[in-house]
Design a protein around this motif. Structure first.
Motif, short mmCIF file in Angstrom:
data_model
loop_
_atom_site.label_atom_id
_atom_site.label_comp_id
_atom_site.label_asym_id
_atom_site.label_seq_id
_atom_site.Cartn_x
_atom_site.Cartn_y
_atom_site.Cartn_z
N ALA A 463 0.83 -1.21 0.00
CA ALA A 463 0.00 0.00 0.00
C ALA A 463 0.86 1.26 0.00
N VAL A 464 1.94 1.26 0.79
CA VAL A 464 2.82 2.42 0.85
C VAL A 464 3.54 2.61 -0.49
N ALA A 465 4.01 1.52 -1.09
CA ALA A 465 4.70 1.62 -2.37
C ALA A 465 3.78 2.15 -3.46
N ALA A 466 2.48 1.81 -3.36
CA ALA A 466 1.51 2.27 -4.36
C ALA A 466 0.93 3.63 -4.04
N GLY A 467 1.25 4.14 -2.87
CA GLY A 467 0.75 5.46 -2.49
C GLY A 467 -0.69 5.45 -2.02
N ALA A 468 -1.19 4.31 -1.61
CA ALA A 468 -2.58 4.23 -1.17
C ALA A 468 -2.73 4.89 0.19
N ASN A 469 -3.82 5.63 0.36
CA ASN A 469 -4.13 6.28 1.63
C ASN A 469 -5.55 5.89 2.02
N GLY A 470 -5.66 4.87 2.85
CA GLY A 470 -6.98 4.43 3.24
C GLY A 470 -7.65 5.39 4.20
N ASP A 471 -8.97 5.36 4.20
CA ASP A 471 -9.72 6.23 5.09
C ASP A 471 -9.85 5.65 6.50
N GLN A 472 -9.59 4.35 6.65
CA GLN A 472 -9.71 3.72 7.95
C GLN A 472 -8.47 3.99 8.79
N PRO A 473 -8.64 4.21 10.10
CA PRO A 473 -7.49 4.45 10.96
C PRO A 473 -6.59 3.22 11.03
N LEU A 474 -5.29 3.43 11.09
CA LEU A 474 -4.33 2.34 11.14
C LEU A 474 -4.07 1.93 12.58
N PRO A 475 -3.72 0.68 12.81
CA PRO A 475 -3.29 0.26 14.15
C PRO A 475 -2.05 1.04 14.57
N ASP A 476 -1.92 1.25 15.86
CA ASP A 476 -0.80 2.04 16.37
C ASP A 476 0.57 1.54 15.91
N PRO A 477 0.85 0.21 15.96
CA PRO A 477 2.18 -0.25 15.51
C PRO A 477 2.45 0.07 14.04
N VAL A 478 1.43 -0.07 13.19
CA VAL A 478 1.61 0.20 11.76
C VAL A 478 1.84 1.70 11.55
N ARG A 479 1.05 2.51 12.22
CA ARG A 479 1.19 3.96 12.07
C ARG A 479 2.57 4.42 12.54
N ALA A 480 3.05 3.88 13.64
CA ALA A 480 4.37 4.25 14.15
C ALA A 480 5.48 3.82 13.20
N ALA A 481 5.35 2.61 12.64
CA ALA A 481 6.37 2.11 11.71
C ALA A 481 6.43 2.98 10.46
N ILE A 482 5.28 3.37 9.92
CA ILE A 482 5.25 4.23 8.73
C ILE A 482 5.85 5.59 9.03
N ALA A 483 5.52 6.15 10.20
CA ALA A 483 6.06 7.45 10.57
C ALA A 483 7.58 7.40 10.70
N GLU A 484 8.09 6.34 11.28
CA GLU A 484 9.54 6.21 11.43
C GLU A 484 10.23 6.02 10.09
N ALA A 485 9.63 5.23 9.20
CA ALA A 485 10.21 5.01 7.88
C ALA A 485 10.23 6.30 7.07
N LEU A 486 9.13 7.06 7.13
CA LEU A 486 9.08 8.33 6.41
C LEU A 486 10.11 9.30 6.99
N THR A 487 10.24 9.31 8.29
CA THR A 487 11.22 10.19 8.93
C THR A 487 12.64 9.85 8.50
N SER A 488 12.91 8.57 8.31
CA SER A 488 14.25 8.18 7.84
C SER A 488 14.50 8.72 6.43
N GLY A 489 13.45 8.76 5.60
CA GLY A 489 13.58 9.35 4.27
C GLY A 489 13.82 10.85 4.34
N VAL A 490 13.12 11.53 5.24
CA VAL A 490 13.32 12.96 5.44
C VAL A 490 14.75 13.23 5.91
N HIS A 491 15.23 12.42 6.83
CA HIS A 491 16.59 12.60 7.35
C HIS A 491 17.63 12.41 6.25
#
Length: 519
Positions: A463-491
């Motif tokens: 889903a992330v590779a395809a750029g999908a943005n679902g309307d449903q809230p993500l589980p906390d572990p998934v949301r945290a993992a995505i945030a950390e991965a995106l932050t590594s790209g920003v860094h």
């Protein structure tokens, strides 16, 4: 009385207007400055409004990450490709007329985006608006150069012009955030339309026509220069999507090289070249072009990285993101206004070198901040980066004109604008691509660290590779993992910016002429 048989002026040379052209200038200086600053503002308002709406556009139109890069890049691609030719068109057909045509194109482009039903139409509208930006930027500088002939006063006016672009950068996220809170993303582009109409009215009323020469248009140079820049920039952007060694990208690089060689050969033989390539024999002029490109590489690229960080990693809405970015852009405006007077005392080397070093320090420091870092720990770094950018962006434009003889000032303004826009494209495309590739590569490890199970892990990665943005809230572990991965790209992008700034600081210190050229 001055006769009409004045010596032809090289294209775009505001400092060497024929006497007849100067005596016929009846516009108001304050109104001219206001109109040109509004023009600069609108070109950058389009950029930040687009960046602020990217997340909403991606979600609404279901745009994949690599295609998403083309939304801001299409605008800067067109500006970079045409801006050098636009200066020549202004000399041939009138700078005011060309400037007004640019404003109209900007309005039309924003209208196309505002009514776009698909991402393809968004990109088309951005290309049209980019054509407008290309016509506005060099001709607004040339008009100011023809109006304000005193070298010191001109430097102050140019820094005010650059500061006005910062105002566009500052208010863009706030306007976009306010509109997105109440309306759909299409409404964001109404601000460009409104400001464009105001700018057009002010220019028509208070700015007189300025045409230094009726020299024959350098059509071969114009076409070859446009093709060379467009092919190179396309290869840079598309390389992040298809790979830098893919057939289509390799073909684009080949076209760029062939067109560049042809451009140089044509300009060396032309009696009235669009760009006298002999200017690059000056180490100072060449170094200023590099600094100008790097300044917008960092300024545009870091702005996009920070906006995506706030909206994606910290889940802030566009308006809250806009208020945070105001610290960066607001500081830029304040420091840029003062940079013009500082240059009179220090010359160009000190502010350019200091700005690049401070920009590197701010970039490296921001690259240490995690996704949960509060803005209270970050705002000072935002302000530092904004101040550093102001010490580079505005003085680099003035230094370009100071690195050449007055008769070549118009060519220098066209060249420095082209360099700036190429840098802006590199910042938005290459740093955006680096963010995406780093995020995708880092995500599996982050998901595993947060103990996300294999079926869910694979689905999230796809889903992330395809750029999908679902309307449903993500589980906390998934949301945290995505945030950390995106932050590594920003860094990763911030660290690259820091290294580029430090290398460029050495060039600025050793090669750039500190005081205006003595003619």
């Amino acid at each position: 009385m001055t006769t009409s048989t004045t010596t032809p002026t090289p294209p775009g040379a505001p400092a060497s207007e024929p006497a007849a052209a100067r005596s016929s200038f009846r516009g108001s200086r304050p109104v001219t400055l206001i109109a040109m600053c509004l023009g600069a503002m609108i070109t950058f308002l389009q950029i930040t409004a687009t960046v602020s709406a990217l997340t909403t556009i991606q979600r609404d139109l279901r745009v994949d990450p690599t295609t998403l890069v083309w939304i801001p890049s299409a605008y800067t691609l067109m500006v970079a490709s045409v801006v050098l030719s636009a200066a020549t068109l202004g000399n041939r057909y009138g700078r005011k007329r060309t400037f007004a045509a640019g404003i109209i194109a900007m309005i039309l482009g924003a209208a196309v985006v505002a009514s776009a039903p698909t991402v393809a139409w968004v990109i088309v509208g951005q290309l049209v608006a980019g054509l407008g930006g290309a016509l506005i930027l060099p001709n607004s500088l040339a008009i100011l150069g023809a109006t304000f002939t005193d070298p010191h006063r001109r430097t102050e006016v140019i820094t005010a012009w650059s500061a006005a672009s910062g105002i566009g950068l500052a208010v863009g996220p706030l306007i976009a955030g306010t509109l997105l809170r109440h309306y759909q993303w299409h409404s964001v582009y109404l601000s460009t339309i409104v400001l464009g109409v105001v700018t057009l009215v002010v220019a028509v009323i208070g700015v007189a026509e300025s045409r230094p020469s009726a020299a024959r248009l350098d059509v071969p140079g114009l076409l070859l220069g446009t093709v060379a820049i467009a092919a190179a920039v396309y290869a840079m952007i598309q390389g992040g999507k298809a790979g830098y060694t893919s057939p289509v990208v390799s073909a684009a690089w080949l076209v760029a090289v062939l067109a560049l060689v042809g451009f140089v050969l044509v300009e060396l033989r032309a009696s009235a070249p669009m760009l006298d390539v002999r200017l690059f024999r000056s180490a100072s002029f060449s170094a200023v072009m590099v600094v100008a490109a790097v300044s917008l590489f960092g300024f545009t690229g870091v702005a996009i990285l920070l906006v995506l960080f706030h909206e994606r990693a910290q889940a802030l809405n566009p308006l809250d993101t806009g208020w945070r970015m105001l610290v960066l852009f607001g500081t830029y405006v304040v420091v840029a206004f003062g940079a013009g007077r500082a240059i009179r005392r220090t010359g160009f080397k000190a502010p350019l070198t200091l700005g690049l070093v401070l920009g590197a320090v701010a970039s490296f420091a921001l690259a240490t901040q995690g996704p949960t870092a509060s803005f209270g720990h970050r705002w000072a770094l935002f302000a530092l980066f904004g101040a550093a950018s102001a010490l580079v962006v505005a003085p680099a434009t003035a230094a370009a004109l100071a690195s050449v003889a007055p008769a070549q000032a118009g060519m220098a303004s066209g060249a420095v604008n082209a360099a700036r826009q190429v840098g802006s494209v590199l910042g938005s495309s290459l740093l955006g691509t680096l963010l995406t590739t780093t995020m995708v590569a880092d995500l599996p490890g982050r998901l595993a660290a947060h103990q996300v199970g294999e079926p869910t892990r694979t689905a999230v990665q796809a889903a992330v590779a395809a750029g999908a943005n679902g309307d449903q809230p993500l589980p906390d572990p998934v949301r945290a993992a995505i945030a950390e991965a995106l932050t590594s790209g920003v860094h990763a992008g911030l660290r690259v910016t820091g290294v580029v700034f430090l290398v460029t600081a050495v060039l600025a210190l050793t090669l750039i002429r500190n005081r205006p050229h003595k003619h």
